[in-house]
Scaffold this active site. Structure first.
Site, PDB file in Angstrom:
ATOM      1  N   ARG A  18     -18.615  -9.151  -4.397  1.00 33.10           N
ATOM      2  CA  ARG A  18     -17.740 -10.330  -4.429  1.00 33.10           C
ATOM      3  C   ARG A  18     -17.506 -10.845  -3.000  1.00 33.10           C
ATOM      4  O   ARG A  18     -18.006 -11.882  -2.619  1.00 33.10           O
ATOM      5  CB  ARG A  18     -16.416  -9.972  -5.134  1.00 33.10           C
ATOM      6  CG  ARG A  18     -15.617 -11.180  -5.601  1.00 33.10           C
ATOM      7  CD  ARG A  18     -14.797 -11.825  -4.521  1.00 33.10           C
ATOM      8  NE  ARG A  18     -13.885 -10.882  -3.860  1.00 33.10           N
ATOM      9  CZ  ARG A  18     -13.239 -11.165  -2.735  1.00 33.10           C
ATOM     10  NH1 ARG A  18     -13.397 -12.333  -2.144  1.00 33.10           N
ATOM     11  NH2 ARG A  18     -12.468 -10.262  -2.168  1.00 33.10           N
ATOM     12  N   ASP A  19     -16.785 -10.088  -2.185  1.00 30.04           N
ATOM     13  CA  ASP A  19     -16.414 -10.568  -0.852  1.00 30.04           C
ATOM     14  C   ASP A  19     -17.645 -10.777   0.027  1.00 30.04           C
ATOM     15  O   ASP A  19     -17.738 -11.751   0.780  1.00 30.04           O
ATOM     16  CB  ASP A  19     -15.453  -9.566  -0.192  1.00 30.04           C
ATOM     17  CG  ASP A  19     -14.519 -10.219   0.810  1.00 30.04           C
ATOM     18  OD1 ASP A  19     -14.848 -11.288   1.326  1.00 30.04           O
ATOM     19  OD2 ASP A  19     -13.456  -9.647   1.089  1.00 30.04           O
TER      20      ASP A  19
ATOM     21  N   HIS B  33     -10.831  -6.590   7.301  1.00 34.40           N
ATOM     22  CA  HIS B  33     -12.072  -7.150   7.843  1.00 34.40           C
ATOM     23  C   HIS B  33     -12.232  -6.649   9.280  1.00 34.40           C
ATOM     24  O   HIS B  33     -11.243  -6.376   9.956  1.00 34.40           O
ATOM     25  CB  HIS B  33     -12.015  -8.678   7.808  1.00 34.40           C
ATOM     26  CG  HIS B  33     -12.272  -9.236   6.442  1.00 34.40           C
ATOM     27  ND1 HIS B  33     -13.344 -10.047   6.154  1.00 34.40           N
ATOM     28  CD2 HIS B  33     -11.619  -9.082   5.270  1.00 34.40           C
ATOM     29  CE1 HIS B  33     -13.335 -10.373   4.875  1.00 34.40           C
ATOM     30  NE2 HIS B  33     -12.285  -9.809   4.302  1.00 34.40           N
TER      31      HIS B  33
ATOM     32  N   HIS C 227      -7.005  -4.007   2.421  1.00 28.98           N
ATOM     33  CA  HIS C 227      -8.265  -4.743   2.540  1.00 28.98           C
ATOM     34  C   HIS C 227      -8.385  -5.234   3.980  1.00 28.98           C
ATOM     35  O   HIS C 227      -7.609  -6.071   4.430  1.00 28.98           O
ATOM     36  CB  HIS C 227      -8.209  -5.926   1.557  1.00 28.98           C
ATOM     37  CG  HIS C 227      -9.399  -6.821   1.550  1.00 28.98           C
ATOM     38  ND1 HIS C 227     -10.355  -6.772   0.559  1.00 28.98           N
ATOM     39  CD2 HIS C 227      -9.790  -7.826   2.376  1.00 28.98           C
ATOM     40  CE1 HIS C 227     -11.272  -7.701   0.771  1.00 28.98           C
ATOM     41  NE2 HIS C 227     -10.958  -8.352   1.876  1.00 28.98           N
TER      42      HIS C 227
ATOM     43  N   CYS D 235     -16.680 -14.051   8.032  1.00 27.23           N
ATOM     44  CA  CYS D 235     -15.327 -14.582   7.991  1.00 27.23           C
ATOM     45  C   CYS D 235     -15.428 -16.092   8.119  1.00 27.23           C
ATOM     46  O   CYS D 235     -15.934 -16.591   9.121  1.00 27.23           O
ATOM     47  CB  CYS D 235     -14.517 -13.998   9.140  1.00 27.23           C
ATOM     48  SG  CYS D 235     -12.831 -14.626   9.205  1.00 27.23           S
TER      49      CYS D 235
END
Ligand SMILES: [Zn+2]
Length: 313
Positions: A15-16, A214, A212, A245
């Site tokens: 997904r991400d 990054h 979560h 990102c």
């Protein structure tokens, strides 16, 4: 928590990762990846997002991917939904866990979905009501996600009090768990430790809390460690750190699953995951990529001499 593991690693790459890159994976390629990673012992995978296909063509087959993934033995299948319609589709496809995310920052939330935080919370309540109105959905876990909890590209700093308020609202409205996200890669480990400590003081330690991160500014793994120190036992990550990102072109994406699993296992925390199996999964994923960078250190350096994984021990 599933039996025999100390920390739940939640793979969010399909997904991400995939939603942030140009390459569109055919359903079969996604399933190759998901099946291999589940076989390696990854207990939970976020396999798609139920958004309108015109917004994210990479996610257009999420219904099929969920329907196939729920047949993989032992795997918890999660999916992201932006609204009630997405939740209806995700639940109908059979997802075990439905993630609903809003931005704690008003400006970020409005620019994303043209709703205030209060309106997004009302949307969350509709999703819980939809689950509760259907007996066959009673086991579906609904997760309330707090995006931009550590900072925002529009507002800059985000007040911890706003994070606490939204977390309490989610729980009041029926969230089974909450997930706190550093969506834009602003967090630092000191801040992470303090925010989760305050969160547990606010909502209690019985609530399942995920994190979560990054790796936008290189602090992803340090932030994961800080969250662990504060008591968090569910972490999102992405195989090969796939993705990026949208607010920092060229930056890396989620923390790398292989590196995270290595850190946890080396520290004696069982993930149930086999690192060699993860590297094979990564190869399968990379076969389908065109010109997309992947990340990670474990893949290059390999297993240290004498290394004992907690899971294997
Ligand atoms: Zn993310």
């Amino acid at each position: 928590m599933k039996d025999g593991i100390d920390v739940l690693v939640h793979e969010v790459g399909p997904r991400d990762g995939l939603q942030s890159i140009q390459t569109i994976f055919p359903t079969e390629a996604k399933m190759d990846w998901i099946k291999r990673e589940a076989t390696a012992g990854v207990p939970q995978i976020q396999v798609g997002s139920f958004v309108p296909p015109k917004n994210l063509p990479q996610m257009a087959d999420s219904g099929d991917v969920v329907r196939q993934s729920v047949n993989i033995p032992g795997l918890t299948v999660s999916a992201l939904v932006p609204n009630l319609r997405g939740a209806e589709n995700g639940m109908a496809a059979g997802a075990h866990q439905i993630g609903v995310v809003l931005s704690v920052s008003e400006a970020h939330n409005y620019s994303n979905v043209k709703r205030t935080v209060a309106e997004s919370l009302d949307g969350f309540s509709e999703i819980v009501a939809h689950r509760d109105a259907h007996d066959e959905y009673k086991d579906i876990v609904i997760s309330g996600g707090l995006a931009t909890a550590f900072g925002c590209t529009i507002d800059g700093q985000v007040a911890p009090s706003d994070v606490m308020r939204v977390a309490e609202e989610f729980l009041k409205r029926g969230a089974d768990r909450i997930s706190v996200a550093d969506t834009v890669g602003y967090a630092n480990p000191g801040q992470v430790k303090a925010l989760f400590a305050e969160l547990y003081r606010t909502v209690g330690t019985d609530v399942a809390v995920g994190a979560h991160f990054h790796d936008t500014r290189g602090l992803g793994m340090a932030n994961a460690f800080a969250a662990l120190e504060a008591g968090v036992r569910e972490l999102d990550s992405c195989l090969g750190g796939l993705g990026g990102c949208p607010y920092a072109p060229g930056a890396s994406g989620n923390i790398v699953t292989e590196d995270l699993v290595f850190m946890l296992e080396a520290m004696g925390m069982r993930t149930g995951i086999d690192l060699d199996g993860l590297l094979e999964s990564r190869e399968i994923m990379e076969r389908h990529l065109t010109d997309e960078p992947t990340h990670g250190a474990y893949v290059t350096a390999g297993r240290p001499l004498g290394f004992q994984s907690a899971t294997a021990a």
